[in-house]
Structures are given as C-alpha cells and as structure tokens.
Design an enzyme around this catalytic site. Structure first.
Site, PDB file in Angstrom:
ATOM      1  N   LYS A  36      13.562   0.416   1.388  1.00  0.00           N
ATOM      2  CA  LYS A  36      13.729   1.723   2.035  1.00  0.00           C
ATOM      3  C   LYS A  36      12.725   1.885   3.181  1.00  0.00           C
ATOM      4  O   LYS A  36      11.743   1.135   3.259  1.00  0.00           O
ATOM      5  CB  LYS A  36      13.550   2.827   0.988  1.00  0.00           C
ATOM      6  CG  LYS A  36      12.195   2.814   0.308  1.00  0.00           C
ATOM      7  CD  LYS A  36      12.211   3.626  -0.973  1.00  0.00           C
ATOM      8  CE  LYS A  36      10.842   3.582  -1.627  1.00  0.00           C
ATOM      9  NZ  LYS A  36      10.872   4.155  -2.985  1.00  0.00           N
ATOM     10  N   ARG A 145      10.920  14.221 -11.571  1.00  0.00           N
ATOM     11  CA  ARG A 145      11.346  14.332 -10.186  1.00  0.00           C
ATOM     12  C   ARG A 145      12.866  14.196 -10.184  1.00  0.00           C
ATOM     13  O   ARG A 145      13.573  15.177 -10.101  1.00  0.00           O
ATOM     14  CB  ARG A 145      10.640  13.261  -9.338  1.00  0.00           C
ATOM     15  CG  ARG A 145      10.710  13.497  -7.859  1.00  0.00           C
ATOM     16  CD  ARG A 145       9.957  12.427  -7.083  1.00  0.00           C
ATOM     17  NE  ARG A 145      10.431  11.078  -7.377  1.00  0.00           N
ATOM     18  CZ  ARG A 145       9.987   9.975  -6.780  1.00  0.00           C
ATOM     19  NH1 ARG A 145       9.021  10.057  -5.879  1.00  0.00           N
ATOM     20  NH2 ARG A 145      10.470   8.796  -7.090  1.00  0.00           N
ATOM     21  N   TYR A 273     -11.923  12.184  22.963  1.00  0.00           N
ATOM     22  CA  TYR A 273     -11.685  13.623  22.844  1.00  0.00           C
ATOM     23  C   TYR A 273     -12.749  14.292  21.985  1.00  0.00           C
ATOM     24  O   TYR A 273     -13.147  13.763  20.943  1.00  0.00           O
ATOM     25  CB  TYR A 273     -10.312  13.878  22.219  1.00  0.00           C
ATOM     26  CG  TYR A 273      -9.173  13.598  23.167  1.00  0.00           C
ATOM     27  CD1 TYR A 273      -9.023  14.330  24.353  1.00  0.00           C
ATOM     28  CD2 TYR A 273      -8.245  12.602  22.876  1.00  0.00           C
ATOM     29  CE1 TYR A 273      -7.977  14.063  25.208  1.00  0.00           C
ATOM     30  CE2 TYR A 273      -7.193  12.340  23.731  1.00  0.00           C
ATOM     31  CZ  TYR A 273      -7.060  13.076  24.904  1.00  0.00           C
ATOM     32  OH  TYR A 273      -6.036  12.814  25.746  1.00  0.00           O
ATOM     33  N   MET A 321      -3.559   9.160  21.071  1.00  0.00           N
ATOM     34  CA  MET A 321      -2.156   8.775  20.894  1.00  0.00           C
ATOM     35  C   MET A 321      -1.936   7.289  21.193  1.00  0.00           C
ATOM     36  O   MET A 321      -1.197   6.612  20.494  1.00  0.00           O
ATOM     37  CB  MET A 321      -1.256   9.626  21.794  1.00  0.00           C
ATOM     38  CG  MET A 321       0.219   9.424  21.499  1.00  0.00           C
ATOM     39  SD  MET A 321       1.302  10.357  22.592  1.00  0.00           S
ATOM     40  CE  MET A 321       0.966  12.034  22.091  1.00  0.00           C
TER      41      MET A 321
HETATM   42  C1  PLP Z   1      10.183   3.185  -3.801  1.00  0.00           C
HETATM   43  C2  PLP Z   1      10.657   2.907  -5.173  1.00  0.00           C
HETATM   44  C3  PLP Z   1      10.286   1.718  -5.845  1.00  0.00           C
HETATM   45  C4  PLP Z   1       9.285   0.736  -5.272  1.00  0.00           C
HETATM   46  O1  PLP Z   1       7.990   1.250  -5.416  1.00  0.00           O
HETATM   47  P1  PLP Z   1       6.700   0.351  -5.089  1.00  0.00           P
HETATM   48  O2  PLP Z   1       5.586   1.145  -5.615  1.00  0.00           O
HETATM   49  O3  PLP Z   1       6.658   0.208  -3.610  1.00  0.00           O
HETATM   50  O4  PLP Z   1       6.905  -0.951  -5.772  1.00  0.00           O
HETATM   51  C5  PLP Z   1      10.845   1.475  -7.075  1.00  0.00           C
HETATM   52  N1  PLP Z   1      11.712   2.344  -7.645  1.00  0.00           N
HETATM   53  C6  PLP Z   1      12.060   3.497  -7.039  1.00  0.00           C
HETATM   54  C7  PLP Z   1      13.004   4.424  -7.717  1.00  0.00           C
HETATM   55  C8  PLP Z   1      11.534   3.821  -5.805  1.00  0.00           C
HETATM   56  O5  PLP Z   1      11.895   4.974  -5.216  1.00  0.00           O
END
Ligand code: PLP
Length: 377
Positions: A36, A145, A273, A321
């Site tokens: 992701k 969650r 800055y 930046m």
């Molecule tokens: C992002 C995610 C992972 C991976 O998590 P890491 O800590 O990066 O290994 C695994 N399972 C779910 C449901 C996630 O959202």
C-alpha cells in the site's frame, strides 16, 4: 556541472534478500506482501514485479527465486494500477471495497476483498457479479479499528460461505495493535481470541504484520503480512545501541541528494529561516538539495545525522521546502556536488524518524512525486 537532485535509490536485491529472511522466520506460511501507499514510497509497480520475478538484476545478495504469494494494497486504485502494469498474481484489498458498484470491478479484475462490516456483507450477498470473489473475513480481536465482533463470526462466516458470490476458500483475518512491544500482554490475548474464534473452521488464517512476524511466532498461521520488514526496516522500536541487529534485513531505499553550496560562517552567524541556528565558532556549512517538499521531515531536530560522502554530520537550522543545511565543521573538505545520504544504507530511516519524533512508516510514505526513483546499479 551535473548535480543530482533528491533521488530514492531502490535496491531490488535487498528486497529479495529481505523476503528470503522473512520466509526463513516463518518457513511454512505464505507471504501476503503489503504494498500500500506506493509500496511504502518505493514505487508500486517495480516492487510488485520484483517480488514475483525469477531473476533480480543483482543476485549476489540473496536467492532470486524467492517469491511472494500475493500482494495487499489499501485502495482499489492501487490494485488497478498493478493490473494495468501486467501483474496477474492475487491482490487483496485490505479494507475491502468502499462502494457496492466496485464489486463488479473486483470480479472483472480478479481482486480479492476483505469483508469487515455488515454493509460490505450486505453488498456482496446482493451483488450481481460475473464470478465469485475470494474473501478475507476480518475479525476484531482487540484493536477495535476494523473487523466484525467475534460474536458475529459464525453468522458472517455462514452467510459468506452460502453465497454464490463468494469463493469457498475464505481466509480468516485479524490485525495486531501492539505487536511491536514484546512486553505488551494484549498481543497474547489477541492471538488466543483469534484461536478460539477460528478453531472450528478449517480455513486459512492470517494475523501477523512485520512486528508479529518478528516478535510473535505463534501469530504466523498460514499467511503472514509483511510490510515494513520487506523494505528492510525493523518494526521494533529503534534503539541505537542494538543497531537493529535483531533481524538481518537490508534497507531497500537509500534517499540521496547532493551539496549545492558550501560556505564559511563566522562565529555568531546564523543560517536559514528564523535564524534558528547560530554558529559558536568559525565553521563550514553545506546546503543540501532536499527539503520537506521531497518528504524530508520538517520536524527533524538540530543534530539529526546526515551523511556527506559517507561522513556523519549534524543537520542545523530549519528544514526548508527544497533545502537543508548541515554543519561540516571547520576542517571540511567537502565540495559542491558531493553525495549526501539522508537515510538508507549506513543510516537507518528509523534513526531519522526518531530525530523527527515520528515512525519510519511515515517518512517512507511521505516521499513526494518530485523525488526521482531509480534502481541501484
Ligand atoms: C499495513 C498493514 C500490514 C503491514 O504492516 P507492517 O507493520 O508494515 O508489516 C499488515 N496488515 C494490515 C491489515 C495492514 O494494514
């Protein structure tokens, strides 16, 4: 003159090496590789291709025949981008679908979905789709969650199992909230609740993220879900003294740029800055072409380490930046054009995250579009 601007150098051999190390930690589990957020800033398509490729360009580091079993992303757009780039392997949407009309897109593109609530259940049961979907049923074991209440498990499972829109091999899933803390008792409680909820099912199960993989062997089940660890960063809290020796993984991303100015400051002169830093004595400072516009954290404190030609020097003044400034010291020999490393090989992103009071996940995801992504030679 040919100066390099902010560049994320991606080492695919390290990625393969890390995958092999993860498989060694959990030899029988299948790997759902988590890609992701643009593969945690590493470039989605290229990372996906490497995880399934037979050959990596540089095999000296590891076993190039090691492969992932499936990919996980968070949004349908990420999944469709992978399909467009020719990835045919299984892809799972970790939060499932957000719109009932997306179910047809999932079916056509052979995307798998998490089901974590009643609305998604209703939608899939009543959908008119050309082929059944593979479903990962998410149970809330204590993180609160996403996921159905354990009391609803039998109902959800039976409804899904009886539906013509759902393939028969449902995977049972939950997520750990505190796995990076080896002393936190809630992880053991989550594991035992997951065991008891799923004990009468013969289905495959998955619970462990990177921290679970590293710290909680009983959380591995049939599928593990590594994200951060794949990219070569320990998911456990960074401790300088340990140098993250717990797991032998190698950083996949090295963030680099170059010195675009070198100048002398007299005692009492300030830089940047707000005049936020003042030299105590005559010194030479370097200006590096990277800033928060590239994703370097604006909250990195004075003293955050930066490597100039491999030499560790402190960040000084405010992060702007497009630039940061470093104190090269009064004997500095560095010159305009010299290579600067912000994190990666020789300098853990976890250490930089600590200096910026955040976590490595955020720094990696925050790499912006103007950072060039290239493969290491
Ligand atoms: C992002 C995610 C992972 C991976 O998590 P890491 O800590 O990066 O290994 C695994 N399972 C779910 C449901 C996630 O959202």
């Amino acid at each position: 003159m040919a100066l390099t601007t902010a560049t994320a150098v991606i080492n695919l051999a390290a990625l393969k090496y890390n995958l092999a190390q993860i498989k060694a930690l959990s030899p029988t589990a299948k790997v759902l590789a988590v890609l992701k957020a643009n593969a945690y800033g590493h470039g989605l398509e290229r990372i996906a291709q490497a995880l399934f490729s037979e050959q990596s360009e540089d095999t000296k580091n590891g076993d190039s025949s090691v492969k992932a079993d499936a990919i996980a992303v968070a949004r349908i757009d990420e999944a469709l981008a992978l399909r467009s780039s020719g990835i045919t392997q299984p892809i799972v949407l970790l939060e499932g679908f957000f719109n009932a009309k997306d179910l047809a897109i999932l079916a056509v593109n052979n995307l798998q979905t998490v089901i974590h609530n009643q609305q998604q259940l209703n939608a899939i049961l009543s959908a008119n789709i050309p082929s059944p979907l593979k479903v990962w049923l998410k149970v809330d074991t204590g993180m609160h969650r996403l996921g159905i209440n354990p009391k609803q498990f039998s109902y959800f499972y039976q409804q899904l199992n009886a539906s013509q829109n759902v393939q028969k091999d449902i995977v049972l899933m939950s997520h750990l909230g505190c796995a990076d803390d080896k002393n936190n008792e809630s992880t053991a409680a989550q594991i035992s609740l997951f065991d008891s909820v799923t004990k009468d099912c013969k289905e495959e199960r998955t619970l462990a993220n990177s921290a679970g993989i590293c710290a909680w062997p009983t959380s591995h089940y049939e599928w593990i879900r590594p994200g951060l660890l794949l990219y070569g960063i320990s998911p456990l809290p960074f401790e300088k003294s340990e140098k993250n020796t717990q797991f032998d993984v190698q950083p996949v991303m090295t963030l680099k740029s170059s010195l675009i100015a070198v100048r002398e400051l007299a005692a009492g002169e300030s830089v940047g800055y707000g005049n936020a830093w003042q030299s105590k004595e005559t010194t030479i400072i370097g200006v590096v072409a990277i800033g928060y516009g590239d994703g370097y954290p604006r909250h990195a404190k004075n003293g955050t380490p930066v490597l100039v030609n491999g030499r560790r020097v402190p960040l000084i003044g405010r992060v702007s930046m497009d630039m940061i400034t470093v104190d090269l010291g009064n004997n500095a020999q560095e010159q305009v054009g010299d290579v600067v490393t912000l994190w990666g090989e020789q300098l853990s992103v976890a250490e930089i995250a600590q200096c910026a009071t955040t976590i490595p996940y955020e720094l990696l995801c925050n790499i912006t579009r103007r950072v060039q992504i290239t493969l290491s030679a």
